[in-house]
Scaffold this active site. Structure first.
Site, mmCIF file in Angstrom:
data_model
loop_
_atom_site.group_PDB
_atom_site.id
_atom_site.type_symbol
_atom_site.label_atom_id
_atom_site.label_comp_id
_atom_site.label_asym_id
_atom_site.label_seq_id
_atom_site.Cartn_x
_atom_site.Cartn_y
_atom_site.Cartn_z
ATOM 1 C CG HIS A 38 -5.936 -3.179 1.806
ATOM 2 N ND1 HIS A 38 -5.286 -2.303 0.973
ATOM 3 C CD2 HIS A 38 -6.818 -3.851 1.030
ATOM 4 C CE1 HIS A 38 -5.780 -2.423 -0.251
ATOM 5 N NE2 HIS A 38 -6.713 -3.345 -0.242
ATOM 6 C CD GLN A 73 -8.349 -4.110 -3.651
ATOM 7 O OE1 GLN A 73 -8.031 -4.119 -2.468
ATOM 8 N NE2 GLN A 73 -9.436 -4.709 -4.098
ATOM 9 C CB CYS A 122 -0.905 -0.066 1.223
ATOM 10 S SG CYS A 122 -0.965 1.405 2.198
ATOM 11 C CD GLU A 123 0.000 5.184 -4.133
ATOM 12 O OE1 GLU A 123 0.727 4.687 -5.007
ATOM 13 O OE2 GLU A 123 -0.812 6.108 -4.350
ATOM 14 C CG HIS A 124 -2.225 5.761 1.070
ATOM 15 N ND1 HIS A 124 -3.438 5.236 0.724
ATOM 16 C CD2 HIS A 124 -1.945 6.709 0.147
ATOM 17 C CE1 HIS A 124 -3.886 5.839 -0.369
ATOM 18 N NE2 HIS A 124 -2.995 6.723 -0.739
ATOM 19 C CG HIS A 125 -0.570 3.009 5.913
ATOM 20 N ND1 HIS A 125 -1.712 2.993 5.145
ATOM 21 C CD2 HIS A 125 -0.823 3.839 6.957
ATOM 22 C CE1 HIS A 125 -2.643 3.768 5.705
ATOM 23 N NE2 HIS A 125 -2.116 4.296 6.796
ATOM 24 C CB CYS A 138 -2.464 -0.138 6.057
ATOM 25 S SG CYS A 138 -3.602 0.038 4.687
HETATM 26 ZN ZN ZN Z 1 -2.540 1.718 3.618
#
Ligand code: ZN
Length: 185
Positions: free
Chosen positions: A145, A117, A76-79, A147
């Site tokens: 996910h 995703q 995941c590119e956010h976490h 995250c």
């Molecule tokens: Zn994430």
């Protein structure tokens, strides 16, 4: 290409940032281990799905092709935490098909990078449309996910489902249902 020196440096800083002792035995090789791991888990950044989808075969019969349960792992590119699950891809050819392993390779190209995703589902559909010019494409991705399960709202086992329907699949609910039945069946 992955810059291993930079990653090693960053991992050392990260560990210091969380208050760890980077010189303790267990962590000594962690920076270099993660740098090597990045080459694998982010390897899709150096790959081009169009290369995998270039080898095509001519077919007479344009019936739906479905490859389901393609397991993938992404970040995941956010976490920068893993999300993983299954991708299901169907298309209705327009005289051309690709080897089934190429569909799995296409999933890997887009999974092995910092990703979300929904975007991954679109990228897979785009690659198929661009290369095969099929009559229709449908992609469904189901993933867990980490995250969302190990932090934040902590809902283990919850799955995110994303779908993309193009061409003949777009407004044809019968075809979409056929896809769903084949995926679930
Ligand atoms: Zn994430």
């Amino acid at each position: 290409m992955v810059d291993k020196k930079k990653i090693e440096e960053a991992v050392r800083l990260y560990l210091e940032g969380i208050g760890e002792d980077v010189s303790r035995e267990g962590l000594l090789e962690t920076p270099s281990r993660i740098a090597r791991m990045c080459e694998e888990v982010y390897g899709g950044l150096d790959e081009d799905a169009d290369v995998h989808l270039a080898k095509q075969f001519t077919v007479e019969n344009n019936e739906m092709v479905l490859e389901k349960d393609i397991t993938f792992y992404s970040m995941c590119e956010h976490h920068l935490l893993p999300f993983y699950g299954k991708a299901h891809i169907a298309y209705i050819p327009n005289g051309k098909v690709v080897g089934l392993s190429k569909l799995a390779r296409t999933v890997d190209v887009f999974a092995r990078r910092p990703q979300i995703q929904e975007k991954m589902s679109v990228q897979i559909a785009d690659a198929l449309e661009r290369n095969l010019k099929p009559q229709g494409v449908m992609v469904m991705v189901e993933a867990e996910h980490t995250c969302m399960t190990m932090r934040g709202i902590k809902k283990p086992g919850s799955k995110t489902v994303s779908t993309v329907a193009r061409g003949a699949f777009r407004d044809n609910f019968e075809l979409q249902k056929m896809f769903m039945d084949m995926v679930r069946g």
